[in-house]
Motif scaffolding. Structure first.
Motif, mmCIF file in Angstrom:
data_model
loop_
_atom_site.group_PDB
_atom_site.id
_atom_site.type_symbol
_atom_site.label_atom_id
_atom_site.label_comp_id
_atom_site.label_asym_id
_atom_site.label_seq_id
_atom_site.Cartn_x
_atom_site.Cartn_y
_atom_site.Cartn_z
ATOM 1 N N ASP A 28 15.935 31.284 9.267
ATOM 2 C CA ASP A 28 14.161 32.144 9.144
ATOM 3 C C ASP A 28 13.615 32.286 9.792
ATOM 4 O O ASP A 28 12.497 33.010 9.774
ATOM 5 N N THR A 29 12.914 31.037 10.705
ATOM 6 C CA THR A 29 12.016 31.076 11.521
ATOM 7 C C THR A 29 12.165 31.628 13.074
ATOM 8 O O THR A 29 10.986 32.153 14.091
ATOM 9 N N TYR A 30 13.411 32.249 13.333
ATOM 10 C CA TYR A 30 13.362 32.434 14.442
ATOM 11 C C TYR A 30 14.067 33.535 14.878
ATOM 12 O O TYR A 30 14.326 34.242 13.778
ATOM 13 N N PRO A 31 13.349 34.680 16.147
ATOM 14 C CA PRO A 31 13.191 34.123 17.197
ATOM 15 C C PRO A 31 11.240 33.321 16.914
ATOM 16 O O PRO A 31 11.035 33.740 15.598
ATOM 17 N N LEU A 32 11.139 32.984 17.528
ATOM 18 C CA LEU A 32 9.263 32.057 17.175
ATOM 19 C C LEU A 32 8.188 32.655 17.942
ATOM 20 O O LEU A 32 8.930 33.280 19.055
ATOM 21 N N SER A 33 7.141 33.092 17.348
ATOM 22 C CA SER A 33 5.672 33.156 18.403
ATOM 23 C C SER A 33 5.322 31.562 18.383
ATOM 24 O O SER A 33 6.004 30.583 19.053
ATOM 25 N N VAL A 34 4.278 32.178 19.546
ATOM 26 C CA VAL A 34 3.651 31.419 20.392
ATOM 27 C C VAL A 34 3.326 30.291 19.292
ATOM 28 O O VAL A 34 3.649 29.097 20.186
ATOM 29 N N ASN A 35 2.575 30.373 18.416
ATOM 30 C CA ASN A 35 1.664 29.213 17.338
ATOM 31 C C ASN A 35 2.970 28.226 17.287
ATOM 32 O O ASN A 35 3.264 27.421 17.016
ATOM 33 N N ALA A 36 4.473 28.793 16.687
ATOM 34 C CA ALA A 36 5.499 27.955 16.445
ATOM 35 C C ALA A 36 5.832 27.170 17.020
ATOM 36 O O ALA A 36 6.327 26.266 16.855
ATOM 37 N N LEU A 37 6.087 28.420 18.641
ATOM 38 C CA LEU A 37 6.722 26.931 20.043
ATOM 39 C C LEU A 37 5.792 25.985 20.019
ATOM 40 O O LEU A 37 6.101 24.859 20.401
ATOM 41 N N LYS A 66 10.581 33.112 31.562
ATOM 42 C CA LYS A 66 11.309 34.998 31.315
ATOM 43 C C LYS A 66 11.704 35.135 33.077
ATOM 44 O O LYS A 66 12.851 35.604 32.798
ATOM 45 N N GLU A 67 11.038 35.044 34.082
ATOM 46 C CA GLU A 67 11.771 35.574 35.345
ATOM 47 C C GLU A 67 12.462 35.128 35.823
ATOM 48 O O GLU A 67 13.573 35.297 35.795
ATOM 49 N N LYS A 68 13.117 33.103 35.277
ATOM 50 C CA LYS A 68 14.311 32.737 35.680
ATOM 51 C C LYS A 68 15.647 33.237 34.853
ATOM 52 O O LYS A 68 16.483 32.822 34.953
ATOM 53 N N GLY A 69 15.008 33.746 33.539
ATOM 54 C CA GLY A 69 16.341 34.434 32.714
ATOM 55 C C GLY A 69 16.575 33.453 31.723
ATOM 56 O O GLY A 69 17.659 33.760 30.861
ATOM 57 N N TRP A 70 15.550 32.172 31.571
ATOM 58 C CA TRP A 70 16.094 31.303 30.878
ATOM 59 C C TRP A 70 15.791 31.503 29.021
ATOM 60 O O TRP A 70 16.198 31.503 27.831
ATOM 61 N N VAL A 71 14.477 32.430 28.781
ATOM 62 C CA VAL A 71 14.027 33.005 27.832
ATOM 63 C C VAL A 71 14.058 34.125 27.469
ATOM 64 O O VAL A 71 13.651 35.018 28.821
ATOM 65 N N ARG A 72 14.420 35.132 26.751
ATOM 66 C CA ARG A 72 12.892 36.305 25.957
ATOM 67 C C ARG A 72 12.763 36.686 25.364
ATOM 68 O O ARG A 72 12.631 36.204 24.261
ATOM 69 N N GLU A 73 11.719 37.818 24.917
ATOM 70 C CA GLU A 73 10.889 38.243 24.533
ATOM 71 C C GLU A 73 11.130 39.137 23.752
ATOM 72 O O GLU A 73 12.002 39.978 23.983
ATOM 73 N N VAL A 74 11.170 38.941 22.318
ATOM 74 C CA VAL A 74 11.879 40.260 21.453
ATOM 75 C C VAL A 74 10.808 41.306 20.897
ATOM 76 O O VAL A 74 10.011 40.744 21.085
ATOM 77 N N SER A 75 11.219 42.439 20.518
ATOM 78 C CA SER A 75 9.709 43.205 20.567
ATOM 79 C C SER A 75 9.899 43.819 18.842
ATOM 80 O O SER A 75 10.813 43.253 18.458
ATOM 81 N N GLY A 76 8.694 44.015 18.640
ATOM 82 C CA GLY A 76 8.914 44.686 17.567
ATOM 83 C C GLY A 76 8.089 43.447 16.683
ATOM 84 O O GLY A 76 7.920 42.651 16.652
ATOM 85 N N GLY A 77 7.245 44.293 15.884
ATOM 86 C CA GLY A 77 6.470 43.421 15.034
ATOM 87 C C GLY A 77 5.023 43.520 15.611
ATOM 88 O O GLY A 77 4.653 43.800 16.707
ATOM 89 N N ARG A 78 4.002 42.859 14.902
ATOM 90 C CA ARG A 78 2.501 42.423 15.497
ATOM 91 C C ARG A 78 2.559 41.187 16.759
ATOM 92 O O ARG A 78 1.701 40.975 17.464
ATOM 93 N N VAL A 79 3.377 40.220 16.377
ATOM 94 C CA VAL A 79 3.494 38.761 17.121
ATOM 95 C C VAL A 79 4.660 39.033 17.667
ATOM 96 O O VAL A 79 5.781 39.323 17.577
ATOM 97 N N SER A 80 4.669 38.313 18.911
ATOM 98 C CA SER A 80 5.663 38.173 20.124
ATOM 99 C C SER A 80 5.629 37.001 19.774
ATOM 100 O O SER A 80 5.615 36.434 18.889
ATOM 101 N N ARG A 81 7.593 37.649 19.666
ATOM 102 C CA ARG A 81 8.779 36.707 19.383
ATOM 103 C C ARG A 81 9.586 36.251 21.133
ATOM 104 O O ARG A 81 9.660 36.940 21.761
ATOM 105 N N PHE A 82 10.466 34.537 20.295
ATOM 106 C CA PHE A 82 10.976 34.438 22.105
ATOM 107 C C PHE A 82 11.827 33.555 21.091
ATOM 108 O O PHE A 82 12.312 33.111 20.968
ATOM 109 N N GLU A 83 12.963 34.277 22.218
ATOM 110 C CA GLU A 83 14.772 33.406 22.017
ATOM 111 C C GLU A 83 15.465 32.710 23.245
ATOM 112 O O GLU A 83 14.510 33.549 23.747
ATOM 113 N N HIS A 84 15.334 31.855 22.775
ATOM 114 C CA HIS A 84 16.740 31.513 24.238
ATOM 115 C C HIS A 84 17.735 31.907 25.528
ATOM 116 O O HIS A 84 18.272 32.558 24.079
ATOM 117 N N GLN A 85 17.980 31.545 26.391
ATOM 118 C CA GLN A 85 19.287 32.021 26.580
ATOM 119 C C GLN A 85 20.420 31.176 27.549
ATOM 120 O O GLN A 85 20.679 31.630 28.480
#
Length: 214
Positions: A28-37, A66-85
């Motif tokens: 329910d909390t995924y993808p993660l914000s920087v603070n949660a991460l 992100k440059e290596k393709g391991w993580v993707r930033e999810v758009s939308g919302g006020r807080v940036s969130r990240f998910e793994h690949q």
């Protein structure tokens, strides 16, 4: 390890492991914000070694991932969130990514320890199934992702270690194992964080000057 995959730092593997773990355990909390991460990376439990990362260090490592393709930033919302690949980049199934995740978060472990520690990520039927996936990861045609370590004195089972941070260095006469470039990578990361903080300070000064002039 696959030569096409760049070696990851200790913090980068900690971030990836945390993302996979939280995706499986608290979806329910995924993808993660920087603070949660950051909170997940700095946990005192289920982590070896225990780390105390700063937000700046997390951001620098995320940019590298992100440059290596391991993580993707999810758009939308006020807080940036990240998910793994992880599974897409490595081409591994859920069972294998669970094993790699626990190795990234907790360090070298035996097959029995991995089965127990993977319980919340994937429930293996028995130790034999864990060993089968480990052996598969160690014998991949594209390059090994794990390696079986020499047995420690007095130990009954061998431990396994992931190779996402490079080949382990086994020091003569000692039982310690560590990635070859781990110390160097952490020093480089600290240097990048220092440079980033200097750039941010310069940008803040520039903004203040523009505000005064206007």
């Amino acid at each position: 390890m696959n030569e096409n995959l760049p070696e990851l730092s200790l913090l980068e593997t900690r971030i990836l492991g945390t993302l996979v773990e939280k995706q499986r355990t608290v979806p329910d909390t995924y993808p993660l914000s920087v603070n949660a991460l950051q909170a997940g990376c700095n946990q005192k439990t289920s982590r070896n070694p225990v780390m105390e990362t700063t937000e700046s260090e997390i951001l620098v490592a995320l940019d590298a991932l992100k440059e290596k393709g391991w993580v993707r930033e999810v758009s939308g919302g006020r807080v940036s969130r990240f998910e793994h690949q992880v599974e897409r980049v490595l081409g591994v199934p859920t069972q294998a990514s669970a094993l790699l995740t626990v190795l990234m978060l907790r360090g070298p472990q035996t097959a029995g320890e991995l089965r127990l520690n993977c319980e919340r990520l994937y429930r293996f039927a028995d130790i034999s199934s864990v060993e089968a996936f480990l052996e598969e990861l160690a014998a991949r045609a594209d390059g090994a992702l794990v390696v079986e370590l020499p047995r420690l004195p007095g130990a009954r089972e061998n431990r396994w270690m992931h190779l996402l941070s490079g080949q382990p260095r086994i020091e003569s006469g000692q039982a310690s194992v560590r990635p070859v470039a781990a110390h160097q990578e952490m020093e480089e990361l600290r240097a990048r964080v220092t440079a980033l903080e200097a750039e941010m300070a310069e940008l803040r000064n520039l903004v203040r000057q523009v505000a005064v002039q206007s």
